[in-house]
Write a protein that holds these residues in place. Sequence first.
Motif, PDB file in Angstrom:
ATOM      1  N   SER A 100     142.314  24.313 -55.401  1.00  0.00           N
ATOM      2  CA  SER A 100     143.010  24.830 -54.214  1.00  0.00           C
ATOM      3  C   SER A 100     143.233  26.328 -54.368  1.00  0.00           C
ATOM      4  O   SER A 100     143.250  26.857 -55.484  1.00  0.00           O
ATOM      5  CB  SER A 100     144.366  24.123 -54.027  1.00  0.00           C
ATOM      6  OG  SER A 100     145.281  24.505 -55.037  1.00  0.00           O
ATOM      7  N   GLN A 159     139.115  12.104 -52.264  1.00  0.00           N
ATOM      8  CA  GLN A 159     139.562  12.187 -50.879  1.00  0.00           C
ATOM      9  C   GLN A 159     141.084  12.113 -50.818  1.00  0.00           C
ATOM     10  O   GLN A 159     141.728  11.490 -51.672  1.00  0.00           O
ATOM     11  CB  GLN A 159     138.989  11.039 -50.057  1.00  0.00           C
ATOM     12  CG  GLN A 159     137.504  11.113 -49.810  1.00  0.00           C
ATOM     13  CD  GLN A 159     137.026   9.960 -48.946  1.00  0.00           C
ATOM     14  OE1 GLN A 159     137.550   8.865 -49.008  1.00  0.00           O
ATOM     15  NE2 GLN A 159     136.014  10.217 -48.125  1.00  0.00           N
ATOM     16  N   THR A 195     147.632  17.759 -54.726  1.00  0.00           N
ATOM     17  CA  THR A 195     147.053  18.206 -53.458  1.00  0.00           C
ATOM     18  C   THR A 195     147.336  17.183 -52.360  1.00  0.00           C
ATOM     19  O   THR A 195     147.357  17.531 -51.182  1.00  0.00           O
ATOM     20  CB  THR A 195     145.540  18.426 -53.592  1.00  0.00           C
ATOM     21  OG1 THR A 195     144.948  17.269 -54.182  1.00  0.00           O
ATOM     22  CG2 THR A 195     145.248  19.632 -54.458  1.00  0.00           C
ATOM     23  N   GLU A 234     148.790  18.192 -48.707  1.00  0.00           N
ATOM     24  CA  GLU A 234     148.255  17.787 -47.407  1.00  0.00           C
ATOM     25  C   GLU A 234     149.289  16.995 -46.614  1.00  0.00           C
ATOM     26  O   GLU A 234     149.385  17.138 -45.385  1.00  0.00           O
ATOM     27  CB  GLU A 234     146.983  16.960 -47.588  1.00  0.00           C
ATOM     28  CG  GLU A 234     145.828  17.720 -48.207  1.00  0.00           C
ATOM     29  CD  GLU A 234     145.465  18.989 -47.451  1.00  0.00           C
ATOM     30  OE1 GLU A 234     145.529  18.985 -46.202  1.00  0.00           O
ATOM     31  OE2 GLU A 234     145.143  19.994 -48.109  1.00  0.00           O
ATOM     32  N   GLN A 240     150.134  18.698 -43.188  1.00  0.00           N
ATOM     33  CA  GLN A 240     149.542  18.028 -42.032  1.00  0.00           C
ATOM     34  C   GLN A 240     150.493  17.030 -41.362  1.00  0.00           C
ATOM     35  O   GLN A 240     150.463  16.877 -40.147  1.00  0.00           O
ATOM     36  CB  GLN A 240     148.254  17.300 -42.447  1.00  0.00           C
ATOM     37  CG  GLN A 240     147.131  18.243 -42.880  1.00  0.00           C
ATOM     38  CD  GLN A 240     145.773  17.563 -42.817  1.00  0.00           C
ATOM     39  OE1 GLN A 240     145.449  16.873 -41.847  1.00  0.00           O
ATOM     40  NE2 GLN A 240     144.966  17.764 -43.844  1.00  0.00           N
ATOM     41  N   LYS A 243     141.402  14.998 -46.046  1.00  0.00           N
ATOM     42  CA  LYS A 243     140.608  16.061 -46.662  1.00  0.00           C
ATOM     43  C   LYS A 243     139.772  15.491 -47.798  1.00  0.00           C
ATOM     44  O   LYS A 243     140.113  14.459 -48.375  1.00  0.00           O
ATOM     45  CB  LYS A 243     141.519  17.176 -47.206  1.00  0.00           C
ATOM     46  CG  LYS A 243     140.807  18.473 -47.550  1.00  0.00           C
ATOM     47  CD  LYS A 243     141.803  19.556 -47.928  1.00  0.00           C
ATOM     48  CE  LYS A 243     141.077  20.873 -48.206  1.00  0.00           C
ATOM     49  NZ  LYS A 243     142.022  21.938 -48.611  1.00  0.00           N
ATOM     50  N   ASN A 299     138.380  16.791 -51.447  1.00  0.00           N
ATOM     51  CA  ASN A 299     138.547  17.877 -52.414  1.00  0.00           C
ATOM     52  C   ASN A 299     137.660  17.683 -53.631  1.00  0.00           C
ATOM     53  O   ASN A 299     137.655  16.606 -54.230  1.00  0.00           O
ATOM     54  CB  ASN A 299     139.997  17.930 -52.910  1.00  0.00           C
ATOM     55  CG  ASN A 299     140.969  18.392 -51.845  1.00  0.00           C
ATOM     56  OD1 ASN A 299     140.696  19.333 -51.121  1.00  0.00           O
ATOM     57  ND2 ASN A 299     142.104  17.724 -51.758  1.00  0.00           N
TER      58      ASN A 299
END
Length: 263
Positions: A105, A122, A151, A155, A159, A212, A214
């Motif tokens: 990131s 994912q 992460t 998110e 989000q 997302k 990653n």
Amino acid sequence: MKRRTLMTSALALAVFAAVPALAVADTLDDIKARGTLRAAIDLGSPPFGMQDANMQPTGSEVESAKLLADHLGVKLEIVEVTSPNRIPFLLTNKADVVVASLSISEERKQVIDFADPHGVIQVIAAAPKDVDIKSVEDLKGKDVATTRGTTNDKEATTQAKDANIVRYDDDATLVTALVSGQNNIMISAPQIMNAVNERRTNDPLEVKFVLKVNPYAVGLRKGEDALKAAINDWVKTDLANGKLNAIYKKYNNVDLPAEMPKP
């Protein structure tokens, strides 16, 4: 005399400031001289890191770290960490590298370096079949579980702004909360959902949508160019010969992408 003292002090400060940089630059030499690679691995994050029936470390990142150590010609020493303290352990020199499904990131790039990606993960929203969720908007006002400092947490926070985010300190605790029904909605990885469903057979979770995808990689301290080059050589070699894909498929039941995504 005063001027000489000031110059001496300035020189001393310059030498002192240079010592950490020299230490960092010599990490690869230190690893080889020591004969061990100290890899920070989260053993509470199946299938990446966990313990088998004999309480021995196993998982895709454990096996990947062993491959890396073999490539460097040294033994592997596992430094057990959790998701939140993976990077602090690296920065305080308690570990040489982080091999713990560490997603790349921009925020993390500001404090550490990453080698080339050797896996992908994912970020998904998952819930039981009877929970009607199709987008982040549907999470408004709902309790959504995730693991702190990951992460997935990022998110979830960015989000699903209108959800009530419930954070657990590690993946193992998150799994337990979902298995017990303490939480029924999660934002995490498919691998975590699979670990939940192994024990939640009567009311399993299913993927509702993907937030997302990653790539993840080995994390290392900034300025370690020689170590980074050696790790990148390992990634290139063991992706090409299929060893990394075999490990990933063994624990995730799917192949790595034919072409790894660029971070």
